[in-house]
Design an enzyme around this catalytic site. Structure first.
Site, PDB file in Angstrom:
ATOM      1  N   LYS A  11       6.980   5.148  -7.891  1.00  0.00           N
ATOM      2  CA  LYS A  11       7.852   6.295  -7.603  1.00  0.00           C
ATOM      3  C   LYS A  11       8.814   6.600  -8.778  1.00  0.00           C
ATOM      4  CE  LYS A  11       7.712   5.643  -2.567  1.00  0.00           C
ATOM      5  NZ  LYS A  11       8.553   5.522  -1.336  1.00  0.00           N
ATOM      6  N   TYR A  51       3.590  13.711   2.303  1.00  0.00           N
ATOM      7  CA  TYR A  51       4.473  13.071   3.276  1.00  0.00           C
ATOM      8  C   TYR A  51       4.586  13.894   4.568  1.00  0.00           C
ATOM      9  CZ  TYR A  51       6.106   9.232   0.314  1.00  0.00           C
ATOM     10  OH  TYR A  51       6.194   8.075  -0.425  1.00  0.00           O
ATOM     11  N   ASN A 114      12.667   3.444  -3.346  1.00  0.00           N
ATOM     12  CA  ASN A 114      12.195   2.073  -3.207  1.00  0.00           C
ATOM     13  C   ASN A 114      10.954   1.756  -4.047  1.00  0.00           C
ATOM     14  OD1 ASN A 114      10.405   3.488  -1.687  1.00  0.00           O
ATOM     15  ND2 ASN A 114      10.832   2.470   0.251  1.00  0.00           N
ATOM     16  N   HIS A 117       4.970   3.243  -3.187  1.00  0.00           N
ATOM     17  CA  HIS A 117       4.336   3.619  -1.918  1.00  0.00           C
ATOM     18  C   HIS A 117       3.027   2.856  -1.812  1.00  0.00           C
ATOM     19  CE1 HIS A 117       2.372   5.980   1.229  1.00  0.00           C
ATOM     20  NE2 HIS A 117       1.293   5.895   0.463  1.00  0.00           N
ATOM     21  N   GLU A 128      -5.444   9.267   1.458  1.00  0.00           N
ATOM     22  CA  GLU A 128      -4.497   9.346   0.340  1.00  0.00           C
ATOM     23  C   GLU A 128      -5.223   9.247  -1.005  1.00  0.00           C
ATOM     24  OE1 GLU A 128      -0.656   7.607   2.836  1.00  0.00           O
ATOM     25  OE2 GLU A 128      -1.506   6.379   1.239  1.00  0.00           O
TER      26      GLU A 128
END
Ligand code: GDP
Length: 140
Positions: A11, A51, A114, A117, A128
């Site tokens: 990320k 998302y 964080n 993913h 995905e």
């Protein structure tokens, strides 16, 4: 155990701090192999679609803004039990609850920012991966 593939994103909080190598090392040391990888800057539309399952959650807008705030590295990871293994290597969503030695314990800044993913189940992994890669992009 079967050889599995899972989808991973490094990320923007991690690319900003130049941590991609350290994070990939965690996957490799944990027994996973990077079999496809691309650095991209997601569009708002891509992030909202990716998302989509969280659309009704209070943090959805914040999550989308974060995911388009800088480049990300989208990847396919392969290995024995890769979906569960990747989630072990990542650690809990909230870094304050993540086990020592996990990516989120070591690198994540907050529950939102964080660092990584990872797909949570075989069907989401398949979807995905297909969102960002064709079969020809994946070299095992
Ligand atoms: P994951 O599977 O561990 O990534 O966790 P979830 O599927 O529950 O949430 C998806 C992502 O939404 C997380 O990785 C965070 O980036 C973000 N997120 C989850 N909970 C929160 C929250 O309470 N606040 C914010 N800002 N983001 C959150």
């Amino acid at each position: 155990m079967a050889l599995e593939r899972t989808f991973s994103i490094i990320k923007p909080d991690a690319t900003r701090r130049n941590l991609t190598g350290k994070i990939i090392a965690k996957f490799e040391e944990g027994g996973l192999r990077v079999v496809a990888s691309r650095r991209i800057h997601m569009t708002r539309r891509q992030a909202e679609s990716f998302y989509g399952v969280h659309r009704e959650r209070p943090f959805f807008g914040e999550l989308v803004d974060f995911m388009i705030s800088g480049p990300v590295v989208v990847q396919v990871l392969e290995g024995e039990n890769a979906i569960a293994r990747n989630r072990e290597i990542m650690g809990a969503t909230d870094p304050s609850k993540a086990d020592a030695g996990t990516i989120r314990a070591e690198f994540a800044e907050s529950i939102g920012e964080n660092s990584v993913h990872g797909s949570d189940a075989p069907e989401t992994a398949r979807q995905e991966i297909a969102h960002f890669f064709s079969e020809a992009d994946i070299v095992g």
